[in-house]
Design a protein around this motif. Structure first.
Motif, short mmCIF file in Angstrom:
data_model
loop_
_atom_site.label_atom_id
_atom_site.label_comp_id
_atom_site.label_asym_id
_atom_site.label_seq_id
_atom_site.Cartn_x
_atom_site.Cartn_y
_atom_site.Cartn_z
N ARG A 425 13.07 -4.72 -17.04
CA ARG A 425 12.51 -4.82 -18.39
C ARG A 425 11.10 -5.39 -18.35
O ARG A 425 10.82 -6.38 -17.68
CB ARG A 425 13.41 -5.70 -19.25
N PHE A 440 2.50 0.61 -22.60
CA PHE A 440 3.76 -0.11 -22.41
C PHE A 440 3.92 -1.17 -23.49
O PHE A 440 2.93 -1.73 -23.98
CB PHE A 440 3.80 -0.76 -21.03
N HIS A 441 5.18 -1.45 -23.83
CA HIS A 441 5.46 -2.43 -24.88
C HIS A 441 6.52 -3.42 -24.41
O HIS A 441 7.30 -3.14 -23.48
CB HIS A 441 5.95 -1.73 -26.16
N ASP A 444 10.29 -2.53 -23.10
CA ASP A 444 10.47 -1.23 -22.45
C ASP A 444 11.27 -1.43 -21.16
O ASP A 444 11.12 -2.44 -20.46
CB ASP A 444 9.12 -0.59 -22.11
N VAL A 493 10.83 5.59 -18.08
CA VAL A 493 10.86 4.41 -18.93
C VAL A 493 11.61 4.72 -20.22
O VAL A 493 11.33 5.72 -20.89
CB VAL A 493 9.42 3.94 -19.26
N LYS A 494 12.57 3.86 -20.57
CA LYS A 494 13.24 3.95 -21.87
C LYS A 494 12.51 3.02 -22.82
O LYS A 494 12.46 1.81 -22.61
CB LYS A 494 14.71 3.56 -21.75
N THR A 495 11.91 3.58 -23.86
CA THR A 495 11.07 2.78 -24.75
C THR A 495 11.90 1.85 -25.62
O THR A 495 13.01 2.19 -26.04
CB THR A 495 10.22 3.69 -25.65
N ALA A 496 11.36 0.67 -25.87
CA ALA A 496 12.06 -0.32 -26.68
C ALA A 496 12.08 0.11 -28.14
O ALA A 496 13.04 -0.19 -28.87
CB ALA A 496 11.39 -1.68 -26.54
#
Length: 519
Positions: A425, A440-441, A444, A493-496
């Motif tokens: 994460r 990126f956040h 993520d 990447v699985k976005t938040a």
């Protein structure tokens, strides 16, 4: 070459800026050099030759101000030169990982690494006539170097040497009437006035416009900047200049027109970094003799405390000691038992309180002679003996450290809970840092690298090393890093925000684009 301002017109512009910039007098120090009769820019009183201060109002007559100050600044500018550099980068096979060379056509990759390319920078005479100082990065891979003068003369130059860890490069060029810049005697301070002189260029689609020599007026906004701007230097100067392409390597002048430093880069508008003049002399003399600097190497990524590192290593809020953010694999410090998250409180018998202070002590050590490091680890004091070796030409970070330093974010292992929520994460992204700029956040989730699932940082290291044996393999380790140590990570990447899966590429930055802060 395109020129939009005559030198006389430029002189008037600079004089106007200097007149506007009149401010409080500076301390009684710095190079002298007033005219035979000087008109005070503050009150108009005519002072005699050699006077340092106006007899009427006390103004420091050495400060660049008014028409006389503009003339003196222009005289300095006449000795500064632009650089036209023809670079010969590594071949596509040397530069890119084998799997990418197989996956993409050479024509596609050549867009990112053309075989021969022109680059532009600025240089200034220093120490003795014919010797020019510029940025080390500007000289890397250069095959042909020319200088251009304020009156558009082109003179060939010879590269004598460059040193990436210090950022300093040196050339030889025979430019008529060019005089070495005097080194500033002032100790740089915040809010001190400063001038940057450079030769900007405007690069378009296959075209280059050579713009007139530029004089940028500004101020020093901070001193003692360490590890800033992604480069491994201590006590940098930061200024509020906004500099164009071609300004790298130019001089930073103090209020008297003496060299206060050398411009490294201007990463964002209103932010510029420079090497202080005090750090130039020894390295310039060494490079002028075509010698290489020899430094002790511990392999410690030593940085000043910030909230990202504090969160990563769960450090107490009141500690401000330098922290070991990462270790170079196989380095003397790693072999001696130093660990990421250790706080450095002393080198030998001397206490340290800052990265710059610790660095100066570490750099005094002799390769082959053990140095005791006083560390704080999880609240316990300990002392480890580290035997430094000569510093290698290039230093590779572990891939997991590379991506965290490159994106200025922490990767936190998530290996419990539902499978869909496991991975690495992204947390504690630096506000406005490279990770945020890359999209990126916070929150993520990195779920795979190069098509293979990751839940642990060491797994990430194994995947990247296994796919880039030309860089990380045993043969590469024995021979040292290749000429260009470039590799890519394909990230899933699985976005938040939406929980959607995105595919991204991350290209490593260290050591070919940026220098990691490593001692």
């Amino acid at each position: 070459m395109k020129s939009t301002l005559t030198r006389a017109a430029l002189l008037l512009v600079v004089a106007a800026l200097l007149a506007v910039g009149a401010s409080a007098a500076l301390p009684d120090q710095g190079p002298a050099g007033v005219a035979s009769e000087t008109v005070c820019p503050r009150c108009g009183y005519r002072s005699q030759a050699g006077w340092r201060h106006c007899a009427a109002c006390g103004w420091d007559l050495r400060v660049l101000a008014g028409a006389e100050g503009a003339a003196r600044l222009q005289k300095v500018g006449a000795s500064v030169v632009g650089l036209i550099l023809v670079k010969e980068p590594p071949s596509i096979e040397e530069a890119f990982p084998p799997q990418l060379v197989r996956q993409f056509s050479s024509g596609f990759l050549a867009r990112y690494l053309p075989r021969r390319t022109k680059r532009f920078a600025t240089a200034f005479p220093y120490s003795r006539p014919g010797l020019y100082v510029t940025s080390a990065r500007a000289l890397e891979w250069v095959e042909v170097a020319d200088v251009r003068t304020y009156n558009n003369r082109i003179v060939s130059a010879q590269i004598l040497g460059y040193d990436l860890p210090s950022g300093i490069g040196v050339l030889q060029a025979n430019v008529p009437d060019a005089l070495p810049l005097a080194a500033s005697e002032l100790v740089p301070g915040e809010l001190d006035p400063a001038w940057a002189i450079c030769y900007p260029v405007a690069v378009g689609d296959g075209t280059v416009d050579y713009l007139p020599e530029a004089f940028h007026r500004g101020r020093i906004s901070a001193v003692e900047q360490d590890g800033t701007n992604l480069i491994a230097f201590e006590h940098l100067l930061r200024t509020d200049h906004t500099l164009e392409e071609g300004c790298q390597g130019g001089p930073l002048l103090d209020a008297y027109g003496a060299a206060a430093g050398m411009v490294l880069s201007s990463p964002d508008p209103g932010i510029n970094f420079a090497v202080p003049a005090a750090d130039l002399k020894g390295m310039v003399e060494l490079l002028a003799e075509k010698k290489k600097a020899e430094r002790p190497y511990f392999g410690v990524g030593l940085v000043k405390m910030d909230e990202r590192r504090r969160a990563r290593f769960d450090l107490p809020p009141d500690t401000m000691l330098p922290v070991v953010s990462y270790l170079v694999p196989g380095s003397p410090a790693e072999k001696a038992g130093v660990q990421p998250g250790d706080l450095l409180g002393g080198v030998g018998s001397e206490a340290v309180h800052s990265v710059a202070g610790a660095g100066s002590l570490l750099l005094r050590s002799v390769p082959g002679t053990a140095v005791s490091l006083k560390l704080m680890r999880r609240g316990k004091e300990m002392t480890l003996a580290v035997n430094p070796t000569p510093r290698p030409a290039k230093i590779l970070l572990a891939p997991a450290d590379e991506i965290q330093e490159g994106l200025q974010a922490n990767l936190v292992e998530v290996d419990t809970g539902s499978t869909s929520q496991q991975g690495l994460r992204f947390q504690n992204l630096v506000r406005g840092g490279r990770g945020e700029k890359e999209g990126f956040h916070e929150g993520d989730l990195l779920i795979s690298v190069d098509g293979k699932g990751v839940r642990h940082l060491e797994t990430l290291n194994q995947i990247v090393r296994g796919g880039n044996v030309h860089i990380f393999g045993e043969k590469s380790a024995a021979a040292g890093p290749p000429r260009l140590a470039t590799y890519a990570m394909q990230l899933s990447v699985k976005t938040a925000e939406k929980g959607e899966k995105e595919e991204r590429y991350y290209w490593n930055l260290f050591p070919d684009v940026l220098s990691a802060p490593v001692y």
